[in-house]
Design a protein around this motif. Structure first.
Motif, mmCIF file in Angstrom:
data_model
loop_
_atom_site.group_PDB
_atom_site.id
_atom_site.type_symbol
_atom_site.label_atom_id
_atom_site.label_comp_id
_atom_site.label_asym_id
_atom_site.label_seq_id
_atom_site.Cartn_x
_atom_site.Cartn_y
_atom_site.Cartn_z
ATOM 1 N N HIS A 130 -6.121 7.579 -7.426
ATOM 2 C CA HIS A 130 -5.407 8.034 -6.231
ATOM 3 C C HIS A 130 -5.766 9.447 -5.772
ATOM 4 O O HIS A 130 -5.694 9.733 -4.581
ATOM 5 N N SER B 137 2.541 1.710 -3.409
ATOM 6 C CA SER B 137 1.564 2.140 -4.405
ATOM 7 C C SER B 137 1.250 3.623 -4.254
ATOM 8 O O SER B 137 1.159 4.353 -5.249
ATOM 9 N N ARG C 288 4.247 5.665 -5.404
ATOM 10 C CA ARG C 288 4.378 5.565 -6.857
ATOM 11 C C ARG C 288 3.356 6.458 -7.573
ATOM 12 O O ARG C 288 3.615 6.942 -8.683
ATOM 13 N N SER C 289 2.226 6.674 -6.939
ATOM 14 C CA SER C 289 1.194 7.513 -7.542
ATOM 15 C C SER C 289 1.634 8.972 -7.623
ATOM 16 O O SER C 289 1.016 9.769 -8.335
ATOM 17 N N ASP D 3 0.828 -1.214 0.000
ATOM 18 C CA ASP D 3 0.000 0.000 0.000
ATOM 19 C C ASP D 3 0.857 1.257 0.000
ATOM 20 O O ASP D 3 0.566 2.233 -0.709
#
Length: 228
Positions: free
Chosen positions: A112, A80, A83-84, A77
């Motif tokens: 996101h 992610s 990375r967004s 999580d």
């Protein structure tokens, strides 16, 4: 350097995808507003620097840190979410074939970002209009003209407020005017506080005096070298 957005600590990258040799000696840090410009050889693919910067490729030695946190120690999580906040133009196209191009471009922001889909689409239209288009292609990537996919990649990377921008051969096949527009757009994010990585073999781009990188490097074969 805990104030760094991205840091490579004595990193060796294993061979990955089309890059068939490991790359050793990557050691640098990028703070807000910094720019790393990497000259890559025209006849070779980009080294897997971008995949490592996004935590998608595990180093065979050393560590890659995002805001002081090792990618390899993050939960799924957390990685992610981090990375967004990275915008990337891929050397390859990297499209989802079952979505139209405009849906591809806004997908990460819709997933996101805490804002409406209408607001995200409005921003995408503003960016694409800056590059001389009326709209993003509303068709599957396989049917979209190659040049329009290049512009769409730029828009996808620039959407939102990325804290790290990674550009892999982003100016390939672009006109001089489009090239200048992309540099201007990336520099706007840089002035806002984003860190920026350019990987390019385009001489007209590498010699662009408006880039003002804080770090210059080059790839020669498998050898990485900081040159300024």
């Amino acid at each position: 350097m805990t104030d760094s957005i991205l840091q490579f600590e004595a990193v060796t990258l294993p061979a990955a995808d089309a890059y068939d040799q490991e790359v050793a000696g990557l050691d640098f840090a990028l703070r807000a507003g910094d720019c790393l410009l990497v000259a890559v050889e025209d006849e070779r693919p980009c080294p897997p620097l971008a995949d490592a910067a996004e935590g998608l490729l595990e180093p065979s030695a050393g560590r890659v840190l995002m805001h002081g946190a090792d990618w390899q120690e993050m939960s799924p999580d957390e990685s992610s979410l981090r990375r967004s906040r990275i915008g990337r133009v891929f050397e390859s196209q990297a499209w989802l074939s079952n979505l139209d191009v405009d849906e591809n471009v806004t997908l990460a922001q819709r997933h996101h970002a805490r804002r409406s889909e209408a607001e995200i689409r409005e921003e995408a239209v503003r960016w694409v209009q800056r590059f001389g288009r009326d709209a993003l292609p509303a068709m599957r990537p396989a049917w979209a003209p190659r040049h329009e996919l290049i512009i769409a990649q730029w828009v996808r990377a620039l959407l939102g407020e990325p804290e790290l921008l990674i550009m892999e051969r982003a100016t390939r096949d672009a006109t001089h005017e489009e090239c200048a527009q992309l540099v201007e757009a990336a520099e706007e994010h840089r002035r806002r506080g984003a860190a920026l990585i350019w990987l390019s073999s385009d001489e007209r781009f590498l010699n662009n005096q408006s880039l003002a990188p804080t770090v210059r490097a080059k790839m020669k074969g498998e050898r990485w070298e900081i040159v300024g």
